[in-house]
Design a protein around this motif. Structure first.
Motif, PDB file in Angstrom:
ATOM      1  N   VAL A  31      34.101  26.869  65.279  1.00 16.68           N
ATOM      2  CA  VAL A  31      33.294  26.605  66.474  1.00 16.68           C
ATOM      3  C   VAL A  31      32.148  27.614  66.565  1.00 16.68           C
ATOM      4  O   VAL A  31      30.995  27.254  66.819  1.00 16.68           O
ATOM      5  N   ALA A  32      32.481  28.893  66.368  1.00 19.74           N
ATOM      6  CA  ALA A  32      31.462  29.935  66.427  1.00 19.74           C
ATOM      7  C   ALA A  32      30.389  29.712  65.363  1.00 19.74           C
ATOM      8  O   ALA A  32      29.187  29.825  65.638  1.00 19.74           O
ATOM      9  N   SER A  33      30.816  29.392  64.144  1.00 21.07           N
ATOM     10  CA  SER A  33      29.856  29.196  63.053  1.00 21.07           C
ATOM     11  C   SER A  33      28.896  28.058  63.373  1.00 21.07           C
ATOM     12  O   SER A  33      27.687  28.165  63.096  1.00 21.07           O
ATOM     13  N   ALA A  34      29.407  26.978  63.942  1.00 26.60           N
ATOM     14  CA  ALA A  34      28.539  25.853  64.298  1.00 26.60           C
ATOM     15  C   ALA A  34      27.511  26.265  65.349  1.00 26.60           C
ATOM     16  O   ALA A  34      26.326  25.901  65.254  1.00 26.60           O
ATOM     17  N   LEU A  35      27.952  27.031  66.337  1.00 28.67           N
ATOM     18  CA  LEU A  35      27.030  27.490  67.381  1.00 28.67           C
ATOM     19  C   LEU A  35      25.988  28.447  66.811  1.00 28.67           C
ATOM     20  O   LEU A  35      24.795  28.374  67.157  1.00 28.67           O
ATOM     21  N   SER A  45      26.834  33.998  72.912  1.00 34.49           N
ATOM     22  CA  SER A  45      27.753  35.044  73.361  1.00 34.49           C
ATOM     23  C   SER A  45      29.193  34.691  72.979  1.00 34.49           C
ATOM     24  O   SER A  45      29.518  33.528  72.712  1.00 34.49           O
ATOM     25  N   VAL A  46      30.041  35.713  72.978  1.00 36.03           N
ATOM     26  CA  VAL A  46      31.458  35.484  72.706  1.00 36.03           C
ATOM     27  C   VAL A  46      32.065  34.588  73.780  1.00 36.03           C
ATOM     28  O   VAL A  46      32.916  33.732  73.493  1.00 36.03           O
ATOM     29  N   ALA A  47      31.623  34.748  75.021  1.00 32.74           N
ATOM     30  CA  ALA A  47      32.128  33.906  76.106  1.00 32.74           C
ATOM     31  C   ALA A  47      31.804  32.434  75.848  1.00 32.74           C
ATOM     32  O   ALA A  47      32.625  31.545  76.125  1.00 32.74           O
ATOM     33  N   GLU A  48      30.614  32.145  75.312  1.00 33.51           N
ATOM     34  CA  GLU A  48      30.256  30.765  74.994  1.00 33.51           C
ATOM     35  C   GLU A  48      31.138  30.222  73.873  1.00 33.51           C
ATOM     36  O   GLU A  48      31.543  29.049  73.899  1.00 33.51           O
ATOM     37  N   VAL A  49      31.410  31.054  72.890  1.00 33.18           N
ATOM     38  CA  VAL A  49      32.312  30.629  71.811  1.00 33.18           C
ATOM     39  C   VAL A  49      33.683  30.299  72.379  1.00 33.18           C
ATOM     40  O   VAL A  49      34.283  29.272  72.035  1.00 33.18           O
ATOM     41  N   ALA A  50      34.182  31.157  73.248  1.00 35.30           N
ATOM     42  CA  ALA A  50      35.504  30.941  73.839  1.00 35.30           C
ATOM     43  C   ALA A  50      35.551  29.624  74.604  1.00 35.30           C
ATOM     44  O   ALA A  50      36.509  28.847  74.469  1.00 35.30           O
ATOM     45  N   SER A  56      40.485  31.684  75.791  1.00 35.62           N
ATOM     46  CA  SER A  56      39.929  32.759  76.602  1.00 35.62           C
ATOM     47  C   SER A  56      39.128  33.717  75.725  1.00 35.62           C
ATOM     48  O   SER A  56      39.320  33.780  74.503  1.00 35.62           O
ATOM     49  N   THR A  57      38.232  34.467  76.365  1.00 38.91           N
ATOM     50  CA  THR A  57      37.485  35.491  75.634  1.00 38.91           C
ATOM     51  C   THR A  57      38.439  36.513  75.030  1.00 38.91           C
ATOM     52  O   THR A  57      38.228  36.984  73.896  1.00 38.91           O
ATOM     53  N   MET A  58      39.495  36.850  75.751  1.00 41.51           N
ATOM     54  CA  MET A  58      40.478  37.798  75.223  1.00 41.51           C
ATOM     55  C   MET A  58      41.116  37.267  73.949  1.00 41.51           C
ATOM     56  O   MET A  58      41.361  38.020  72.992  1.00 41.51           O
ATOM     57  N   THR A  59      41.393  35.958  73.919  1.00 45.79           N
ATOM     58  CA  THR A  59      41.979  35.365  72.715  1.00 45.79           C
ATOM     59  C   THR A  59      41.031  35.501  71.536  1.00 45.79           C
ATOM     60  O   THR A  59      41.451  35.818  70.410  1.00 45.79           O
ATOM     61  N   VAL A  60      39.750  35.278  71.779  1.00 44.65           N
ATOM     62  CA  VAL A  60      38.771  35.442  70.700  1.00 44.65           C
ATOM     63  C   VAL A  60      38.843  36.854  70.143  1.00 44.65           C
ATOM     64  O   VAL A  60      38.913  37.062  68.925  1.00 44.65           O
ATOM     65  N   PHE A  61      38.846  37.842  71.025  1.00 50.64           N
ATOM     66  CA  PHE A  61      38.869  39.229  70.552  1.00 50.64           C
ATOM     67  C   PHE A  61      40.218  39.614  69.951  1.00 50.64           C
ATOM     68  O   PHE A  61      40.287  40.550  69.148  1.00 50.64           O
ATOM     69  N   GLU A  68      30.639  39.920  65.100  1.00 50.73           N
ATOM     70  CA  GLU A  68      30.163  39.624  63.748  1.00 50.73           C
ATOM     71  C   GLU A  68      31.249  38.988  62.886  1.00 50.73           C
ATOM     72  O   GLU A  68      30.966  38.190  61.991  1.00 50.73           O
ATOM     73  N   ASP A  69      32.505  39.351  63.160  1.00 50.40           N
ATOM     74  CA  ASP A  69      33.603  38.840  62.343  1.00 50.40           C
ATOM     75  C   ASP A  69      33.903  37.365  62.609  1.00 50.40           C
ATOM     76  O   ASP A  69      34.627  36.737  61.832  1.00 50.40           O
ATOM     77  N   LEU A  70      33.370  36.827  63.689  1.00 53.55           N
ATOM     78  CA  LEU A  70      33.499  35.392  63.923  1.00 53.55           C
ATOM     79  C   LEU A  70      32.785  34.600  62.836  1.00 53.55           C
ATOM     80  O   LEU A  70      33.225  33.510  62.452  1.00 53.55           O
ATOM     81  N   PHE A  71      31.673  35.138  62.354  1.00 58.26           N
ATOM     82  CA  PHE A  71      30.907  34.443  61.319  1.00 58.26           C
ATOM     83  C   PHE A  71      31.283  34.931  59.934  1.00 58.26           C
ATOM     84  O   PHE A  71      31.444  34.144  59.002  1.00 58.26           O
ATOM     85  N   LEU A  72      31.432  36.225  59.783  1.00 58.21           N
ATOM     86  CA  LEU A  72      31.854  36.809  58.508  1.00 58.21           C
ATOM     87  C   LEU A  72      33.375  36.907  58.501  1.00 58.21           C
ATOM     88  O   LEU A  72      33.955  37.979  58.359  1.00 58.21           O
TER      89      LEU A  72
END
Length: 215
Positions: A31-35, A45-50, A56-61, A68-72
């Motif tokens: 999802v993050a990569s597509a955005l 933002s991370v909140a938008e990815v979540a 939740s944003t906490m789950t993402v983190f 950066e690790d969302l993409f890499l």
């Protein structure tokens, strides 16, 4: 890093809970990569990815300590795969031989860590446009190098200079990768470059063997 499922470890052999965690991690990354591809890394933002991933944003983190690790997202895989090849090699196999074998196996599988694939230009255009991603990429190379040096020192204590061996290996691998990448960016089909990429991988490891094998 890609929309393909991360490949380290045999997912089919993992407990159900671990498989679900990996699936969640991959879904968030996809999802993050597509955005990021659509709007650019800095503009999302991370909140938008979540929200888009319905977590939740906490789950993402929890899965990705840094944006950066969302993409890499293959950095942990790269560290594990390359250092693991040294740690789990056959008793009569040298670290360089194990790494050569790994590089060729990844290429045979068309693994993203082996070299550029069809989705390469889109991916690296996002990286090129983001100072944060470029900096994280440099850190990733250092992480791989440090993990390699540690694994060589622990499993091949007779190696003259594990840190030098790791640094030269990472540099050689990166050089081969970047050479192929530039040709893909110039418009050559990635699949047409496989044989040349393989030959340059072998030439690089031949050079490493000559440089690092005691006389």
């Amino acid at each position: 890093m890609s929309e393909n499922e991360s490949g380290y470890g045999n997912a089919a052999e993992l407990p159900l809970r671990e498989r679900k965690k990996r699936a969640t991690r991959q879904r968030i990354s996809n999802v993050a990569s597509a955005l990021f591809r659509e709007r650019g890394f800095e503009q999302v933002s991370v909140a938008e990815v979540a929200r888009a991933a319905e977590v939740s944003t906490m789950t993402v983190f929890n899965y990705f300590p840094r944006k950066e690790d969302l993409f890499l997202d293959r950095i942990p895989e790269a560290v594990e795969v390359f250092s693991g090849a040294v740690r789990h090699r056959a008793p009569d196999e040298t670290p360089l031989a194990a790494l050569r074998r790994l590089a060729l196996e990844l290429l045979d599988r068309r693994h993203p860590l082996a070299g550029p694939d069809r989705g390469f230009p889109d991916f690296w255009e996002v990286v090129a446009d983001s100072p944060a991603l470029r900096a994280r990429g440099r850190e990733a190379l250092e992480e791989i190098e440090n993990a390699l040096a540690e694994s060589i020192a622990e499993t091949a204590p007779d190696t003259l200079d594990p840190a030098l061996t790791a640094a030269l290996t990472v540099a050689a691998y990166r050089t081969v990768y970047v050479t192929t990448a530039r040709r893909v960016f110039a418009g050559e089909p990635a699949e047409s470059l496989v044989d040349d990429h393989r030959a340059r991988v072998c030439a690089a490891f031949d050079a490493l063997e000559r440089a690092l094998t005691p006389a």
